[in-house]
Design a protein around this motif. Structure first.
Motif, PDB file in Angstrom:
ATOM      1  N   VAL A 185       0.814  -1.219   0.000  1.00  0.00           N
ATOM      2  CA  VAL A 185       0.000   0.000   0.000  1.00  0.00           C
ATOM      3  C   VAL A 185       0.845   1.266   0.000  1.00  0.00           C
ATOM      4  N   THR A 186       1.840   1.350   0.888  1.00  0.00           N
ATOM      5  CA  THR A 186       2.554   2.623   1.004  1.00  0.00           C
ATOM      6  C   THR A 186       3.679   2.797  -0.006  1.00  0.00           C
ATOM      7  N   ASN A 187       3.751   1.923  -0.982  1.00  0.00           N
ATOM      8  CA  ASN A 187       4.572   2.195  -2.170  1.00  0.00           C
ATOM      9  C   ASN A 187       3.868   3.151  -3.127  1.00  0.00           C
ATOM     10  N   ALA A 188       2.576   3.331  -2.957  1.00  0.00           N
ATOM     11  CA  ALA A 188       1.778   4.016  -3.975  1.00  0.00           C
ATOM     12  C   ALA A 188       2.262   5.437  -4.243  1.00  0.00           C
ATOM     13  N   ALA A 189       2.561   6.199  -3.195  1.00  0.00           N
ATOM     14  CA  ALA A 189       2.970   7.591  -3.398  1.00  0.00           C
ATOM     15  C   ALA A 189       4.333   7.696  -4.088  1.00  0.00           C
ATOM     16  N   PRO A 190       5.378   6.977  -3.631  1.00  0.00           N
ATOM     17  CA  PRO A 190       6.643   7.034  -4.374  1.00  0.00           C
ATOM     18  C   PRO A 190       6.514   6.558  -5.816  1.00  0.00           C
ATOM     19  N   LEU A 191       5.717   5.524  -6.055  1.00  0.00           N
ATOM     20  CA  LEU A 191       5.563   5.031  -7.421  1.00  0.00           C
ATOM     21  C   LEU A 191       4.848   6.054  -8.301  1.00  0.00           C
ATOM     22  N   ARG A 192       3.909   6.780  -7.724  1.00  0.00           N
ATOM     23  CA  ARG A 192       3.251   7.845  -8.496  1.00  0.00           C
ATOM     24  C   ARG A 192       4.253   8.938  -8.867  1.00  0.00           C
ATOM     25  N   THR A 226      -2.490  -3.638  -6.431  1.00  0.00           N
ATOM     26  CA  THR A 226      -3.161  -4.929  -6.573  1.00  0.00           C
ATOM     27  C   THR A 226      -4.419  -5.051  -5.721  1.00  0.00           C
ATOM     28  N   ALA A 227      -4.445  -4.441  -4.557  1.00  0.00           N
ATOM     29  CA  ALA A 227      -5.601  -4.589  -3.673  1.00  0.00           C
ATOM     30  C   ALA A 227      -6.798  -3.771  -4.122  1.00  0.00           C
ATOM     31  N   GLN A 228      -6.593  -2.877  -5.113  1.00  0.00           N
ATOM     32  CA  GLN A 228      -7.689  -2.012  -5.544  1.00  0.00           C
ATOM     33  C   GLN A 228      -7.876  -2.032  -7.052  1.00  0.00           C
ATOM     34  N   SER A 268      -9.871  -3.740  -8.863  1.00  0.00           N
ATOM     35  CA  SER A 268     -11.274  -3.834  -9.250  1.00  0.00           C
ATOM     36  C   SER A 268     -12.115  -3.771  -7.983  1.00  0.00           C
ATOM     37  N   GLU A 269     -13.410  -3.566  -8.138  1.00  0.00           N
ATOM     38  CA  GLU A 269     -14.274  -3.428  -6.974  1.00  0.00           C
ATOM     39  C   GLU A 269     -14.350  -4.732  -6.176  1.00  0.00           C
ATOM     40  N   ARG A 270     -14.406  -5.871  -6.851  1.00  0.00           N
ATOM     41  CA  ARG A 270     -14.505  -7.121  -6.104  1.00  0.00           C
ATOM     42  C   ARG A 270     -13.226  -7.420  -5.336  1.00  0.00           C
ATOM     43  N   VAL A 271     -12.083  -7.102  -5.926  1.00  0.00           N
ATOM     44  CA  VAL A 271     -10.808  -7.303  -5.239  1.00  0.00           C
ATOM     45  C   VAL A 271     -10.689  -6.337  -4.062  1.00  0.00           C
ATOM     46  N   ARG A 272     -11.085  -5.096  -4.271  1.00  0.00           N
ATOM     47  CA  ARG A 272     -11.039  -4.114  -3.192  1.00  0.00           C
ATOM     48  C   ARG A 272     -11.943  -4.536  -2.027  1.00  0.00           C
ATOM     49  N   SER A 273     -13.136  -4.968  -2.322  1.00  0.00           N
ATOM     50  CA  SER A 273     -14.073  -5.362  -1.271  1.00  0.00           C
ATOM     51  C   SER A 273     -13.515  -6.494  -0.418  1.00  0.00           C
ATOM     52  N   ALA A 274     -12.841  -7.442  -1.041  1.00  0.00           N
ATOM     53  CA  ALA A 274     -12.262  -8.550  -0.305  1.00  0.00           C
ATOM     54  C   ALA A 274     -11.146  -8.082   0.623  1.00  0.00           C
ATOM     55  N   HIS A 275     -10.314  -7.160   0.147  1.00  0.00           N
ATOM     56  CA  HIS A 275      -9.200  -6.679   0.968  1.00  0.00           C
ATOM     57  C   HIS A 275      -9.663  -5.809   2.128  1.00  0.00           C
ATOM     58  N   PHE A 276     -10.716  -5.033   1.927  1.00  0.00           N
ATOM     59  CA  PHE A 276     -11.169  -4.086   2.942  1.00  0.00           C
ATOM     60  C   PHE A 276     -12.271  -4.657   3.830  1.00  0.00           C
ATOM     61  N   ALA A 277     -12.531  -5.946   3.731  1.00  0.00           N
ATOM     62  CA  ALA A 277     -13.658  -6.535   4.450  1.00  0.00           C
ATOM     63  C   ALA A 277     -13.519  -6.439   5.962  1.00  0.00           C
ATOM     64  N   VAL A 290      -7.477 -10.967   6.707  1.00  0.00           N
ATOM     65  CA  VAL A 290      -8.085 -12.187   6.177  1.00  0.00           C
ATOM     66  C   VAL A 290      -7.737 -12.374   4.703  1.00  0.00           C
ATOM     67  N   ALA A 291      -7.740 -11.295   3.915  1.00  0.00           N
ATOM     68  CA  ALA A 291      -7.465 -11.422   2.487  1.00  0.00           C
ATOM     69  C   ALA A 291      -6.025 -11.846   2.239  1.00  0.00           C
TER      70      ALA A 291
END
Length: 253
Positions: free
Chosen positions: A113-120, A140-142, A144-153, A162-163
């Motif tokens: 997750v926290t790679n996102a800002a440097p990669l941007r 990767t965790a976001q 698509s909506e179904r993948v995001r929902s599973a990660h943020f459950a 859990v994911a």
């Protein structure tokens, strides 16, 4: 379709067949609670991108196993973190050399997750320097909506949850430790906070979420979604053109 397994004589044709696309998987080496090994993020990026490279014919650049994990603190052993500026510079220089090898569509696949800002930031630098290069950062965790929902459950600030646990149980069981129970779980304490606190001040054991509810069956379903959805993104990216054909510099108009 592994970049590192191809010769200089083979790569030009590989890239032409993939419409000059490449994948760059980026992960991290960091604590993932007492039940997941420290390689969880980069193992996921590696296995996922290998599968998508196989399905799409897009060459996969060698994996980056380190990322920006400063927020995980030094409370628990195992985390090996880069500074944000180091990750920016590293990915920018990889992108520069990939460009000179023929890459014009770079898909940076980020599993931490926290790679996102440097990669941007690296994305901004690459596309500014190389006017005919398109760069995407796909978290990767976001993807698509179904993948995001599973990660943020089980929490908005999830980690080793859990994911992630289910994914490792399914695709890399050597990463997951047996004997999970409710004592492994730790709730998300960040919901009403103003500031972004490091994990040592939000979690008792390095976990945020409920990994005790994970199963290999859940992981197999989630991984199948991730492969399908990332493949669709990459296939779309292979054909995408900018909405307008205009030079970055007005002097070149």
């Amino acid at each position: 379709m592994q970049w590192a397994e191809r010769t200089w004589a083979e790569l030009p044709a590989d890239l032409q067949a993939a419409n000059f696309s490449a994948l760059l998987p980026v992960g991290a080496t960091e604590q993932h609670g007492p039940h997941l090994a420290t390689g969880m993020d980069f193992v996921l990026a590696d296995i996922l991108c290998r599968k998508v490279a196989e399905l799409t014919g897009v060459p996969m650049l060698p994996l980056l196993p380190y990322g920006c994990s400063l927020g995980h603190s030094r409370r628990w052993p195992g985390t090996i973190s880069l500074q944000p500026i180091t990750l920016i510079t590293l990915v920018k220089e990889i992108g520069d050399w990939a460009y000179h090898s023929g890459v014009r569509r770079l898909h940076i696949v980020n599993s931490h997750v926290t790679n996102a800002a440097p990669l941007r930031c690296a994305l901004e630098m690459l596309r500014a320097e190389h006017d005919d290069m398109m760069v995407a950062v796909i978290n990767t965790a976001q993807m698509s909506e179904r993948v995001r929902s599973a990660h943020f459950a089980d929490g908005d600030d999830w980690h080793a949850n859990v994911a992630e646990t289910a994914l490792m149980m399914a695709i890399a069981p050597q990463i997951a430790r047996p004997g999970l129970n409710e004592t492994s779980d730790d709730p998300d304490r960040t919901g009403s906070l103003v500031f972004a606190h490091p994990v040592n001040r939000t979690s008792k054991n390095g976990v945020t979420g409920a990994p005790s509810g994970a199963s290999a069956e859940q992981g197999r379903e989630l991984f199948a979604w991730m492969v399908e959805d990332l493949t669709a993104i990459v296939e779309k990216g292979k054909l995408e053109k900018p909405p307008l054909d205009a030079s970055y510099s007005s002097r070149a108009e």
